[in-house]
Each structure stands twice: as C-alpha cells, then as structure tokens.
Design a protein around this motif. Structure first.
Motif, short mmCIF file in Angstrom:
data_model
loop_
_atom_site.label_atom_id
_atom_site.label_comp_id
_atom_site.label_asym_id
_atom_site.label_seq_id
_atom_site.Cartn_x
_atom_site.Cartn_y
_atom_site.Cartn_z
N ASP A 273 67.94 28.73 29.58
CA ASP A 273 67.10 28.44 30.97
C ASP A 273 67.77 28.97 32.19
N VAL A 274 68.97 29.78 31.93
CA VAL A 274 69.74 30.49 32.87
C VAL A 274 68.82 31.68 33.30
N TYR A 275 68.18 32.10 32.07
CA TYR A 275 67.29 33.57 32.32
C TYR A 275 65.95 33.14 32.75
N ALA A 276 65.85 33.07 34.40
CA ALA A 276 64.65 32.61 34.81
C ALA A 276 63.41 33.49 34.42
N GLU A 277 63.77 34.65 33.97
CA GLU A 277 62.60 35.66 33.80
C GLU A 277 62.00 35.21 32.31
N TYR A 278 62.53 34.38 31.63
CA TYR A 278 61.68 33.80 30.40
C TYR A 278 61.19 32.68 30.74
N GLY A 279 61.45 31.73 31.71
CA GLY A 279 60.68 30.58 32.07
C GLY A 279 60.90 29.51 31.13
N TYR A 280 61.92 29.52 30.43
CA TYR A 280 62.19 28.54 29.42
C TYR A 280 62.44 27.25 30.46
N GLY A 281 62.04 26.04 29.99
CA GLY A 281 62.10 24.89 30.64
C GLY A 281 60.99 24.84 32.19
N ARG A 282 60.44 25.73 32.29
CA ARG A 282 59.27 25.98 33.41
C ARG A 282 57.89 25.84 32.80
N TYR A 283 57.88 26.61 31.71
CA TYR A 283 56.75 26.89 30.99
C TYR A 283 56.67 26.12 29.55
N PRO A 284 56.00 25.21 29.26
CA PRO A 284 55.96 24.52 28.14
C PRO A 284 55.91 25.08 26.80
N ASP A 285 55.21 26.26 26.93
CA ASP A 285 54.78 26.95 25.78
C ASP A 285 56.10 27.91 25.35
N VAL A 286 57.19 28.16 26.31
CA VAL A 286 58.33 28.94 26.01
C VAL A 286 59.22 27.93 25.13
N VAL A 287 59.48 28.25 23.99
CA VAL A 287 60.23 27.33 23.30
C VAL A 287 61.42 28.05 22.51
N THR A 288 62.41 27.35 22.08
CA THR A 288 63.56 28.18 21.44
C THR A 288 63.27 28.01 19.88
N SER A 289 64.02 28.96 19.44
CA SER A 289 63.69 28.97 18.06
C SER A 289 63.82 27.67 17.15
#
Lengths: 592, 155, 287, 619
Positions: A273-289
C-alpha cells in the motif's frame, strides 16, 4: 448412575443429566429450538417434548429441561409427541412464517397449515438470546418485556444498550436469525479477522490457527474472549465433552537446554500500500498474491471459489503485476524475491481452472525461471495462452465503471496498454518475518539491512551462522522457494546431527586466562564479562592456606571476546589467540 | 598544518597507512564479504582481526600511531548486534573517551575512526575505506610527537 | 588554644585511645613540624607517639596511599587521618576491593584548605566535612560557595585553545618528562602489583624518556585514572618537571561528569563508568 | 397495641389470653362492624367512627365497637353484628347509627328496616346464624373473621390464638406436626389439592440448613377474594399456621407474597408481624423452644402467573415472574435454590385449627378424599353474593340455591363456573354434584382457589369461554409456545366464532389446540387454560354449533350475531330502552310499544339489559 428406558432402549445416565443429554448420548435424536448446550435450559419452545409412558407421572415433558429419573420410560416419537410437535410447529409457523428453520421443521413434521392468525415476526420467543446474554455473557443487555403474546425481546426502554458488548452471541445463538445486534448495540459488532486468510474472512475467539496446524487444536484468543473480558461466558467449558478448557492456562516461557538451534522463521510480504498507484487497500479488487492464494484454496474463505471481493462474482479479467517492491532500488527493495515469477505462472493456471472463460495478463520485468523444469512451466503458461505476458511496468490503476483500468507499458511492442480488469493481483516482495532483528540479537547472529539472517560464509558455510550451534533454514536467510528451503533445512538438520552426534563438544580455544601473579583482584573484569564467566579464585600455599584471591575465568563459559582484558589495567588477562604479544607483533608489522 | 618533508612529496603517490582493528563477526566478515563480492577498496588499510571491538585497548591505537599509522580505525558490530552481546557498547564508551583525551593532548581526532560495519555490509566497508583513505590523504602523514618535536627543534 | 592545637589534641587523644584499647595497631597521620614546607606523614604505633599527631594547612599529602602498602597491611588494623577529599580516594580503594572497610579506621579531620595559596582543589572543594569516617575531629569549617565553578578550570583553559596550540603545549610539556614515575608512586590509586610500563612482553610503553613513550605513558596513566582519579593533585605536586598533570586528570574527570554524571569516590558503592555501559550511549562520531 | 412483655412460655400465653378474654367479657355488648375491603368501600369506616362517637356521647362505655374483617356477605354490606345476641343488620348507613344505638343497644328492640329480608321468601331474619347465607356454612377458616379486630393481637389471643403454636412448639416434634397435618387430610387450597402433609414431609426430608416457607397470597383469580379477606381479617391465623409449618419443615425464614392490589391486607399483615415480634411469637427462640423464625412481606406486582409457585419464586428473587420447568420441585430446590414449601393463605389458615383441635376432628368434616371446608367466592347471577365457607362435599345446588338464594330476576340457571379462569363450566344437570377436588376434576372443572360464578340463561357460553381465554392470553407469561401461541390462536378462533366468522371444523380445531395446550404447556396456567373451552364445548356444544352453523347467538350476547326487536305485546312503552340507546335507534311514544330501527342499531344490547319487561327480542 440412573437407569431409564428411552424408546425401549435401556440407558444409563448420570444423575442430574437431562433426558435430552441421556438420549443424545444414546444416539437418539430429539429436535430442539430453544436449547443450546452452553445455555441453561428453559423448556420454553416445547419442540423437544417427549412422552413419559411409565415410571413417573405420564405426560409430555421437555427433554431439555427434565432430569433423568430412575425407572422412567420415555418415548421420543410417540404419536402424542409427534402431534404435539406438529402443533407447536404449526403455531410457530403461524407466528413466524418467514423463519427458515421453522419452515423446514414444519415440513419435516408435516405440520399442516391450520387456519390461524398469521404474524410476521421471525422471533419465536425461545429466549436463547436473553439467556446467553444473562447467564453466559453475564451482561443482560437484552431481556423479555411484556407478557403472553405481547411479550417481546428488547433492551431496557428499547434504547441502545449501554452494557451490550457487541459480542454477537445473541445473533449467533438465535435459531431463526431474527436478531440484528446493530439494533441495540452501540458498538460496532466486533469481528475478528482471520489472519491466516489475510483477513478475508473472520474467525471466532476460539480457533484453530490454520488448517493442518500442529497440534491441530483450538486455542482461545484472550483479547477477544468474552470470558476474559467480563469473567462470564465459559460456554466452551460447558460444552467441551473432554473437559479440556482451562482458563487458568497462561502463556509460559519454556526453557529448554539445547545443543543447537535452527532458525526457520520464514517470510512476510512487503506491504504494497506504499505504492499509491496500485491502489492496494483502496480498491477491494486489488489483492496480493497471498490473498489470491487463499481465495483459490479449498480451505480458504470462499472454499476455493474465486470471486471478486467487491461483487462476489468470478473475475473475468485478472491482471498479475510482478516485482511489487522487489528489484526496486528507490522506494523499494533492491533484491529479487525469487519466487514470484513461478507462483504467478501457477496462479495463472489456477485462475484458468477456476474461470474457464477468464483472461489473465501478467506484467513482468524479467521472467526468472531458474530451477529444474521452471522455464518449461512458464513457457507452457505462455504457449497455452493461459496468460498474456506483457513486459513492462504498470503506471496506474484506477476504477472505472465497476472495473479497474490497468494502465501500463508493453515495452516489447513499445505501446501503452490499458486493460479493464476485474481483479488485480500484486506480487509483493518477500521480507523477513517481523521481529527477526530481535531474534537475531538474542541469538547473537548477524543480519543484513533487510533483516535477512547472515550465514557464516556465503559459499562455504551457507547454513551455519557466526554463532556456533545456530543454523539457518529457509526464507529467514534470503528469498527462497520451497525446494530451496527444504534443501537448506535438510542441510541444517544434517549440521545439527553432525554437531550433537559427538560425545564431546569441541570449543574454540580462544578464551581468556588470568595472570595470577599480577592480578590486583579489583574484579572490574567481572563487570565487563557478559557471560558471568569471571569469579574469585583463592590461591593457596602448600599448607592450604589462602594467600591471595585473584580473578578466575571459567573456560566453559568464556567466549573469548576480550572485554575483560581491556578493562584490566595491569594487563593480567590474555585472550588465547589474541595475546598481547601476538597483537603487539601484528601492530608492529603495520609499521614501516 | 605542520609542514613536513612529506608535504613536498608527490602527494598523489603518497598512500596513507591506516591500521584497522576489526571485530571477527561483523566488520571482519563485512570486509571479507566485500572481497568475496569483488568490491575494491584502497590497499592503504592494514587489518588486524580481533574477536570483538570490545577487545580494542587504547594501547593498540597508541602503538599503531607510534608505529607510524596515519589513521586508526576501529570497527565493530552495530549496537545490539554484538556477537558477545555488549562488547561493542564497552568499546563505544571507552573509545569515545580515548578520542577526547587524544584531542585534548593535541592529536587530531579525525585520525582516529570508529565505525559499525555488519557482516552484510561489504559495500559499506568498501565505501568506508575509500572515504577514510581520502580523508587520511587530505590530513597528510601523522607526525608522532618525537618527529614533530624534531621538526620543531629544527625550525 | 588555637584551632590547630585543639585539633591536634583531639587527634592525639583519639589515636592514643585507639592504640591503647587495641582497636588499631597503627595510626597514620600528619606530624606538623616547625620549619617544614609540608607536614610529613607519621606512623604511630604507641599511645605515647600519638602526641606527634597534628593537623594544619601544610597537611597536603593524601595518606590513603599507604593503606594498600604491604608493610602497612602486615601491621594489622590501621587508622588513617583523612581530609574530606582523601576520603574519596579511600572510597575508590574500597570499591575496587583494594582494602576492606573492616581493616581500617578512618579518622576524619575537618579541613579549611591546604597549601599556601591555598591549592586549586581546596578552592573548589565541596567535601571539607569528611563523610563516612569512624571519627571526625576539628572545628567546623565553612564550605566555599560555588564550589562546582572552576572545578575543571585547568582543563577548560586548554580546551579553549586550538588543536595545534594544544599539541604544541603538550609536546613541550611531555617532552620534559624524565619518567621518574613519581606521579605514579604518589597516586593512591596506582596500586597495580605490576605497572603496565613494567610489563615487558610486550613492552606497550617505551620506558626511555623519549617523547614517543612519554605520550604513551601519560595517555595510559590518564586513561587508567579515568573515572577513578579523585583530583587530590598529588601527581602534579610531586612532579619534578612541573608537568601540569592535573589538567589531564581534570579533562577525564570532566568527561565523566559531563557524559555519565559521575564523580569518582563519592561513595564506596558506586560503579565506575568504564566498568559498565549504556545502550543509550552516543553514537556521535561513529561511522 | 403495645404489649410490653414477651411470651416465653405457654403459661405466659394462657395468662395473656385470660386477660384478653376477661376484658372482652367485661363488655356488655360488642358491635362488630365489617371493615373488609367490600364494606369499607360502602362506608363502614365512617360507621365505626359514628358508633364510637355516638356511644361516647351516650356514655355507653360498656359497649365495644369492633372493626372486624370481612363477614363474607359482601352483597349486603356494610354489615353490623351486635353481640352477644348476634343481631344482624345489613346495608347499614351512618344515618342508621343513632337508631341502632337507641333501639338495639340501649333498648332491646330491632331496627326492622336493616334486617336481612330474603328476596325469595321475603322473610326477615334477626340473627346472623339464621340468615340463609350463613345458615348452611361451616366456618373453620373464617372462624374469627367478623369476630375479632385484626389489628388487635389480644383479640386473636382471646379466641385461642397461638395456642396451637404453643402446643406444636412445646409438646410436639416436627415429625408429629407433619403426622398430624397429614392425618387431617388437608389438601392445598391454592388449586392443585396436593396433600399438605405430604408436601411438608418432602420438604422436611430435604438436606440443607436453609429452608424457606412461602405463603402464596397472590390471589389472581378474578372475582376471588377469600385469601384477601383472611389476610385482612385474621392475619394472625395465617402467621400462626406458617410458624407451625416452618417448625415442622425446619425453615427459619418465610416470605409472604401478597399482591400489591391488596393494600389493606399488607397493612394488617405488617401490623400483625410487628405485634408478633413484640410478643416473641416471631423472632428468636419462640416459647423457649429454641426455634427461631421470621417472616418478610413481599409485594407482588399482580401477575396471575405469579400464583404458580415457580413463577412466584422467580418474582421474589427479583426475576421476571415466569414459571420454570418442574422438577426440581420447590420442595427440593426452590427459593434461592433452597428447599422451599409454598402453601396458599387459606391452607395456612387451616393449620392452627388442625393442631389445636386435632386431625381427627378436622378429618370428620368433608368427604372421603377432601377434608375440611372450602371457601368459595360466590358471584354471578345469584341473589346472595359473597364468601361462603362450606364443608367439602356440599352440593353445588346447596351453594347456589340455599346459600346463594337462586338466580337473579328469576331467570333460568345455565351453568356454574368453578375454579377461576382456568376452571370449567358445569351445567344444570350436574348441580347435585358434591363439591370436592376429584368430582370437580372429573366433570372438566376444578376446585381452583374457589371461584364460583353462576350463569343464567342470558349467558353465552362461547362468549364466556372467549372471556376467560382473553384473560389467560393476557396473563400468560409468554415463555412457552403452547400457552403463548396456542391460547392466542384459540382466542382468535373463539373471536371469529362469536363474530359470525366461524368455520366448519373450528370446534375440532379448538379441541385439538386445547388438548395440545393442556398437555404441552410448561406450567399449570397453560395446563388448565383450555378448561373453559373444553368444558363449554363438552356441555354446550349446541351453542357453538349455533354460532358457527347458523350464525346465531342463542343467548343474545354476541352482538354481531344478534338482531334486536321489540315484542309489541310485552312492551309497556316505559321508555327506559329509548333513554339508554346510544345510537337513538329506538323510537316510540310513551306507553306505546317502541320500535328498533335495524339500520341504526349497533347491537350493543343495552336495551336488552334495560328492559324490565323482557320485551326486547333476540333473533
């Protein structure tokens, strides 16, 4: 022991047990609604009525609340019993036509719909919620109000309850699902994220940490356990047939004397989530492996069904992003996490297995597939078009029309690409387990700037550490996949066996020795010693009389650091191998 | 600055001599890693391996200077990482006082270096040696008291 | 009766009593003598001899230096006359297990300052009333105000100079050293059975009076006294070459007080800075 | 009144009794004025004041004015009885006081207008025991009501009060007391009829140091007030009974659970407790026997279900008054989970008599299985309403006709309902049924706490069933499904029947529901609740059928099913109906037959009730 007959079956039961308990033990099923083993019985719903046909006052009694008595003869499915249950269910159905469990039971018992006044209340007034709150949780946040048919279950004055803990026991125990604690609970209902499933689902305070845990036994999470919050509950204790619950158990320090330690603390994932461009934590459909891994696992939160967190529907397009944090000198970690290329290929295959018509894309920097058959595996994924591999980085992910637009570069074709994805899977860098630095300091072994533990020699002693007897295995040492970890672990085990299979232990010869002639016995060396290796020694003459007391270094304890030698003003301590004359010579040799 | 004959030497040619006392577990291993990693660093450094930075006696430093070292470096594990738990803490305290004493007596404290280099910091080691070598070169040769005295007497 | 006379009478009486009652076998004190620049030490073993004891501003020496000498130890339990500042040295000896408290009797004397000027240490003295003694004699004395001011004035004066000036200064001073070791001999805390300069394998410190060895010797001496020296000033007093050794000792003492809030010899239970460490110590200047 | 010294021995008691009796006998006359709740409502307290001031004014210090408990004949209150002759005056107003004093106290005459006049025979009766209402009664429980002032303990002692306690404590073992009670055949008067002696024996046999006694004074049946009258009029007899019971069982504490709607009972009981404590009849070491005992009053908030013993215990404990499943019975685990013995007020009041006069004497009264007397509250469409105490075995006919004086307005008897709301309706054919526990149960009714409601031909039995069920639906605690939901649905069915929406099969459905509720409910409230429905279906099925099949209410009660008309032959044109009609549906000239406009009539039935000539017709 009390002897009784249930359904013509001779049964022995402990005194004080209920008919229900005795029947259950004998394998005779009696339906219940207002009964829960952790809650005092009320005998309210009357579903569990059984007929006393002999040995006592004949009639119908509730099995859940009626104690066993010597010589009782019980029928659990007699015509009378069934008729009573049928009528009970018909009445409940009239009151609560929407309650699924009542519908089902009514169907089972053939409770015909009788012309009655219909209600629309799912609550069947069984009172389990009231009893669980009062007798188990110990709070009495909900109670009955009113009488007869006007009776209802509510909080005092119908206001949000001040004493409600938000534990949800009432909702949990309600047989018809009629309770929404939010109606009277001032606190948000406490849910406990299931760590093993990356918080994708929740767990109860009593839980088995993960499937295949060793030992595969539940444990109580004290912070969330009602018993440890209010002193009440103890429902688990009442239910446990093995009487295995012990609230007095506490965490304990286990002290073991060991000859060797293998450190195998594994890894964690870099938080993307330090990389805002990927939206992890903001967009529920962005998940980790790892989240993806749990989602497709049969023991995962969805029992293996891959669905989008946002909609609960299978994702038709998935984009996998490689090297999230890895191989990134600025604002990331410089090293390659080694395993991501392979597991992403695996994930692409798994995804195709779950969603046949789905489309997968992989953004990669380089595909690193060193390892036996690894390259062939990745090639297969690409060749069989299980995923489209795009060499390049993703600049931005943003939501649009219920999808996630992944905008990135395809450096091979030199074009900008935009993919409307329904799920994005990030492959974050591997980092050592939290707390590894403390562990390393405790074990007195080295670690690098990222916290990976240091081997004694990168080529020649890759599983040993600089501290004798401490060995490394797996990802605590560096990013490793499973075969590498197993290999290193096997090597560490071999090293341990080699160490402890000897009768005697060989130690380093470099230890301190005191010059007893010149020792002033000031014992300042004692304070400098980290091992408590220094103590007084009495020097005796031939008659055995003490002539002097000097410092003495226990050679078994001394590690040879030499801190004592520096403290000694009279230079009465030498460290073997680093004697003053040796060092003097060494220093002299630096001179011109 | 004390002007000496060395200053008239071709300073480009002159290599300072740095005596380094390294602990076995961190800094020595770090230097080793630098070597294994094929990192280069100036040959000006003369490494003496000790079990621990806590084994460094001020006497060693003095002797090194007496023997003509232009700079002395003591390097150990990072705080908390000492193989012997606390040797580097003892060293830190004593060597700070030593440096102050030297400074008080007129010895340039820049000639006495102290560093933390872990076994993983091969690169740091290499960089460190580069830097202090450059600094030593800038400081010029260290004149021990006798030589200085002689120089002074000759003036 | 003058204050000196009454103090002398008390000392004599105390010592005589101790000796006659067998409490001690020896009393070490001062014997003020007409015409002498300083009052020499006297070793009294009989009550009669006790009459020689006295105290005045010429009692410069620190008699605790005798406490660990083998000859004194042989004689048995010893009483020693100590000024307040001397007690600090006794405390260091006690904390370093050199002497045992039960083996000695401390006869404290209240002191208004010694030396002609009086001495620097007396102008910044904060221990005129001896602490922790078995007996204290002498009239009450005034404690100088603002004793902490200027405690390290000699060191501070040098610190203000530039590095080069200091180097030059010390080069000149240490060059004078003739390695007579009087500084070591007079120091109550230099009790090593074998001094490092006498260790020959290896010879860490060159023994000849060469500037190279001189620096090493003085550095080693200062370092060995760091956190221990109580500032009695005997080393500087006895130095035949008048090297300002006190300034070096002051430098180290100041460091101990500034960095570790520690002043040596304030109690026999204290723990010296160099026998311990703190994880919070500064990393300043470390690469 | 304050009595200074404590009674330490039976002799102390005898002395006190002697004094009290002497003082009573020293009076030439006593005027006993009923000050039960019923007569108070009609102004009896004013009467007491009036008599006192009148006597004082006349200087008649040898006449005692006694404010007594209920005399039972509440229909005719306020009642005044002048002893020793037992002259019985009823309906006395304060304006009559002067007349009474002049004629009956100072003189030897009677005030004719205040004498009881039998509405049937039109005979006048001078003396209390001659009055038909009292003539067939036998008063054991009510032995002192009307004779003593309930707030004067010496009055109670004067009539042999606490003799039984003294006897029990000083001459009998607890076992002997239980034996005696068991032998007497006394059965619980609260409704169940469980043998009291056996109940005590079970509780006595339970292990444990702490046991409790509870007096159930939560008289919940509508229309029943015998327990209230005892507590108000003779509180010491209850206390004495409880103390004897506690001694027998081994209890040291008791609770009196009295409903808060009985403020006079609570007040008189509190006074009685104070007096007993002052005399040492409660407290430590009673009569030097080493037995200690005390009683606390708990006021119930008036829930019918708290008459059920486990519900009552919950209520005392401060919980919701909901019954719980038995076993364990309270005798094993009751109040605060300790062995507890619960009896109702009337049962306790019987105890002193049994101990005092002996089990054999007591057993000589009543039938084979039901001994002693029973107090009934006789109400309904009967001439003489009030509390009647008759020996077990007395027939319903005797009670209704001989004591009750028959049906009002010479209408036809239809049924008598016994046992409170959960009782049953007994038809005319069974009027000769001797009343005891078993007989009543056999005909589908029950003894209950002793309500007796007489119904005449103008009573609709479906409506009656609906009425009682409505009460029970209201009073069900709501804990168990059968009682809560079953009664609710039964009531709904009865409602639709009475509203003309009855369906074929409703009677059978009612019967099935009734059977279900009866056998599946948690407590006896539900267990007996179907009785009114079942017994009315059993004996008056034709009325149900008339409602369902013909949409007709034969009794003209169910207004939805009724069309009112006026029999022009019978109508005298008095105009009473016209005056009362709320919708002005009735018209007509004076002294000419009236008419009802059916389009305006709302079938309220007011005219039907109002017409003195039975000219209103029902279709």
């Amino acid at each position: 022991m009390i002897n009784l007959t249930i359904d013509n079956q001779q049964i022995e039961a402990e005194e004080g047990k209920t008919l229900l308990a005795a029947a259950t033990l004998a394998g005779i099923d009696i339906p219940t609604l207002c009964y829960h083993p952790a809650v005092p019985s009320a005998g309210a719903c009357r579903i569990c009525v059984v007929e006393i046909t002999g040995g006592g006052q004949p009639g119908l009694v509730p099995a859940c609340a009626y104690p066993v008595q010597e010589g009782l003869e019980i029928q659990t499915e007699s015509e009378r019993v069934v008729a009573s249950r049928r009528m009970t269910l018909a009445l409940m159905l009239a009151r609560s036509p929407g309650a699924t469990i009542i519908q089902e039971m009514a169907q089972e018992y053939g409770a015909e719909p009788v012309p009655m006044d219909k209600g629309d209340d799912d609550c069947i007034m069984c009172g389990l919620c009231v009893r669980v709150c009062q007798d188990v949780i110990g709070q009495s946040a909900v109670c009955f109000e009113g009488r007869g048919h006007e009776r209802k279950i509510t909080t005092p004055y119908d206001k949000q309850s001040e004493v409600c803990l938000g534990c949800g026991a009432c909702a949990f125990i309600c047989p018809t699902g009629a309770i929404d604690p939010a109606d009277y609970c001032p606190h948000p209902l406490e849910t406990i994220p299931n760590d093993f499933n990356c918080g994708l689902d929740t767990r109860t305070p009593i839980h088995i940490p993960f499937p295949q845990a060793v030992p595969n036994k539940p444990l109580i999470d004290r912070e969330n356990c009602i018993h440890f919050i209010t002193g009440g509950c103890e429902a688990c204790k009442q239910i446990c047939p093995a009487d295995a619950i012990d609230f007095d158990m506490t965490d304990e320090y286990v002290t073991e004397k060991v000859g060797a330690i293998v450190v195998a603390t594994g890894y964690e994932l870099f938080n993307p989530d330090v990389y805002a461009e990927y939206g992890y934590g903001r967009y529920p459909d962005v998940v980790t492996s790892i989240e993806f891994e749990r989602m497709v696992s049969a023991s995962g939160p969805t029992t293996g069904e891959l669905v989008r967190p946002s909609t609960g529907k299978p994702p038709k397009t998935v984009v996998f992003l490689q090297c999230i944090g890895s191989r990134r000198e600025q604002g990331g970690l410089p090293y390659c996490s080694k395993i991501c290329c392979m597991y992403t290929a695996k994930h692409a295959i798994l995804y195709k297995h779950k969603v046949h018509d789905g489309q997968a894309f992989v953004f990669y920097m380089d595909v690193r597939s060193g390892g036996k058959n690894y390259e062939q595996f990745v090639r297969r994924v690409i060749k069989e078009q299980m995923a489209t591999y795009l060499r390049g980085r993703v600049a931005k992910i943003f939501p649009s029309d219920g999808k996630l637009i992944v905008r990135g570069a395809d450096t091979l074709s030199g074009t900008q690409v935009e993919i409307a994805a329904e799920m994005v899977v990030l492959a974050p860098a591997m980092v050592p387990a939290a707390g590894i630095r403390n562990l390393a300091q405790t074990l007195r072994i080295g670690y690098d700037e990222h916290g990976f533990l240091l081997e004694a020699h990168p080529k020649l002693r890759p599983v040993e550490t600089n501290t004798a007897g401490v060995f490394l295995a797996g990802a605590c040492h560096s990013p490793k996949d499973i075969p590498d970890s197993v290999a290193q672990a096997s090597a560490a085990a071999s090293k341990v066996l080699g160490l402890i299979s000897h009768q005697t232990l060989t130690r380093e010869p470099t230890i301190g020795i005191v010059d007893e002639e010149t020792c002033n016995a000031c014992f300042e060396c004692e304070g400098a010693c980290a091992y408590g290796a220094i103590g007084p020694k009495e020097l005796k003459d031939r008659k055995g009389e003490v002539t002097a007391v000097v410092a003495y270094i226990n050679e078994g304890l001394c590690q040879g650091c030499g801190a004592c030698a520096v403290t000694c003003r009279s230079k009465s301590i030498e460290v073997q191998g680093y004697r003053d004359d040796q060092l003097f010579a060494a220093i002299n040799a630096t001179g011109r | 600055m004390i002007q000496t004959k060395h200053d008239q030497d071709d300073t480009a040619q002159w290599q300072p001599r740095i005596v380094a006392f390294l602990c076995n577990w961190c800094s020595y291993a770090g230097a080793d890693l630098a070597g294994m990693s094929r990192l280069s660093y100036p040959a000006s450094i003369k490494i003496i391996r000790l079990p621990c930075s806590g084994k460094v006696d001020p006497m060693f430093v003095l002797k090194s200077f007496e023997r003509g070292a232009d700079m002395v470096l003591v390097s150990g594990c990072h705080p908390g990482d000492c193989h012997y738990t606390s040797g580097n803490y003892h060293a830190r305290r004593k060597l700070k006082a030593f440096r102050e004493l030297m400074s008080f007596l007129g010895v340039d404290p820049r000639r006495f270096k102290f560093s933390w280099v872990s076994a993983a910091e091969g690169a740091k080691w290499s960089k460190l040696v580069e830097e202090i070598t450059a600094e030593a070169r800038e400081l010029g040769p260290f004149r021990t008291f006798p030589e200085a005295a002689k120089t002074e007497a000759s003036q | 009766m003058s204050p000196e006379a009454s103090t002398a009478q008390s000392l004599a009486q105390t010592a005589a009593e101790m000796l006659s009652q067998g409490q001690v076998a020896l009393v070490i004190g001062y014997a003020p003598t007409e015409g002498k620049r300083l009052s020499p030490p006297v070793f009294v073993t009989t009550p009669e001899e006790a009459q020689r004891l006295g105290f005045d501003s010429r009692c410069f020496g620190n008699l605790s230096v005798y406490l660990w000498s083998p000859q004194v130890r042989q004689m048995g339990k010893t009483a020693v006359v100590v000024k307040g500042c001397d007690v600090r040295a006794v405390n260091v000896l006690l904390r370093e297990n050199v002497i045992k408290r039960e083996d000695i009797v401390l006869i404290g004397v209240r002191c208004g300052g010694v030396g002609d000027l009086p001495a620097h240490k007396c102008t910044v003295c904060d221990c005129r009333d001896p602490q922790g003694c078995d007996v204290v004699v002498g009239d009450a004395v005034d404690q100088p105000d603002g004793a902490a001011e200027g405690r390290y004035s000699a060191a501070e004066a040098l610190e203000e100079k530039s590095l080069d000036e200091r180097r030059e200064f010390w080069q000149r001073q240490l060059d004078k050293c003739i390695r007579c070791y009087a500084c070591r001999q007079v120091c109550p805390l230099c009790y090593c059975k074998r001094c490092i300069v006498e260790k020959s394998t290896p010879q860490w410190v060159e023994t000849s009076a060469h500037p190279r060895g001189n620096l090493s010797w003085n550095v080693v001496r200062a370092f060995h006294l760091a956190g221990r020296c109580v500032g009695c000033g005997e080393c500087e007093r006895v130095c035949p070459m008048n090297i300002p050794l006190g300034a070096i000792n002051q430098k180290m003492a100041k460091l101990m007080e500034d960095e570790y809030d520690f002043r040596s010899g304030m109690s026999p239970e204290e723990k010296a800075p160099f026998t311990t460490f703190s994880t919070d110590d500064t990393d300043e200047g470390i690469l | 009144m304050a009595v200074a010294t404590q009674l330490r021995t039976p002799e102390d008691l005898a002395n006190l009794r002697e004094q009290a009796a002497t003082r009573r006998e020293s009076k030439r006359m006593a005027i006993a004025i009923c000050c039960g709740t019923g007569c108070r409502a009609q102004g009896s307290m004013d009467l007491v004041e009036e008599f006192r001031s009148r006597l004082e004014a006349e200087g008649l210090s040898d006449v005692e004015v006694r404010a007594t408990g209920c005399h039972g004949f509440c229909e005719r209150g306020p009642l005044v009885v002048i002893y020793p002759k037992e002259i019985f005056y009823c309906g006395v107003q304060d304006t009559d006081v002067a007349d009474i004093v002049d004629k009956s106290i100072k003189g030897d005459e009677l005030v004719e207008s205040l004498l009881f006049r039998d509405p049937v025979s039109k005979n006048r009766f001078h003396l209390e025991h001659e009055v038909p209402f009292y003539a067939k009664q036998q008063r054991i429980v009510f032995r002192n009501n009307g004779k003593i002032d309930p707030v004067v303990i010496s009055d109670y002692i004067a009539v042999d009060g606490y003799v039984a306690l003294a006897k029990a404590l000083t001459q009998m073992t607890p076992e002997a007391v239980i034996d005696e009670v068991e032998k007497s055949g006394l059965r619980g008067r609260g409704g169940g009829g469980f043998p009291t002696g056996r109940k005590w024996r079970i509780c006595h046999g339970q292990p444990g140091d702490q046991k409790y006694i509870i007096c159930n004074g939560d008289e919940g049946d509508p229309g029943a007030f015998m327990d209230r009258s005892i507590m108000e009029g003779d509180p010491h007899s209850v206390l004495e009974g409880m103390t004897i019971g506690a001694y027998a069982i081994g209890a040291s504490r008791a609770y009196m659970y009295v409903r808060a709607e009985y403020p006079l009972a609570v007040a008189n009981l509190e006074i009685a407790l104070e007096q007993s404590r002052a005399l040492g009849l409660l407290g430590e070491d009673i009569f030097g026997s080493g037995f200690s005992f005390d009683v606390e009053i708990v006021r119930g908030a008036g829930a019918f279900v708290c008459g059920e013993e486990t519900g009552l215990i919950s209520s005392i404990q401060g919980d919701i008054g909901s019954p719980r499943q038995r076993p364990p019975y309270p005798a094993e685990s009751g109040l605060w989970d300790k062995p507890t013995n619960i009896n109702n007020v009337e049962t306790w009041a019987n105890i002193p008599v049994i101990i005092d006069r002996g089990a054999d004497w007591f057993a000589s009264v009543g039938t084979e299985k039901s001994k002693g007397t029973k107090v009934f509250s006789l109400v309904g469409k009967v001439q003489n309403t009030g509390l009647v105490e008759v020996p077990m075995g007395t027939t319903l006919r005797e009670i209704v006709y001989d004591i009750g004086g028959g049906i009002l307005k010479k209408r036809k008897f239809k049924a008598v309902q016994t046992g409170g709301p959960s009782g049953g309706c007994i038809p005319e054919a069974m009027l000769d049924l001797p009343v005891d526990f078993e007989k009543l149960r056999d005909v589908g009714a029950m003894m209950g706490s002793g309500g007796l409601i007489v119904m005449d031909e103008r009573t609709c039995m479906v409506d009656v069933a609906k009425y009682f069920l409505a009460f029970l639906v209201d009073e069900s605690c709501g804990k168990c499904t059968p009682c809560r939901e079953g009664l609710f649905q039964m009531h709904a069915i009865l409602s639709r029947i009475t509203e003309g929406r009855g369906r074929e099969g409703d009677i059978e459905l009612l019967q099935r529901l009734a059977a279900y509720v009866g056998e599946s409910s948690l407590c006896q409230l539900g267990g007996t609740a179907p009785n009114p429905v079942l017994s009315t279906i059993r004996y008056f099925r034709d009325e149900y059928e008339a409602h369902i099949d013909h949409k007709r209410c034969p009794a003209g009660v169910c207004t939805s099913l009724v069309n009112f008309g006026i029999d022009s032959e019978a109508c005298k044109g008095c105009g009473l109906c016209l005056k009362d009609c709320p919708t002005e549906a009735i018209s007509g000239e004076k002294k000419a037959p009236h008419r009802i406009d059916e389009t305006v009539c709302v079938q309220c039935g007011v005219c039907y009730e109002a017409c003195p000539f039975d000219a209103i017709t029902v279709e």
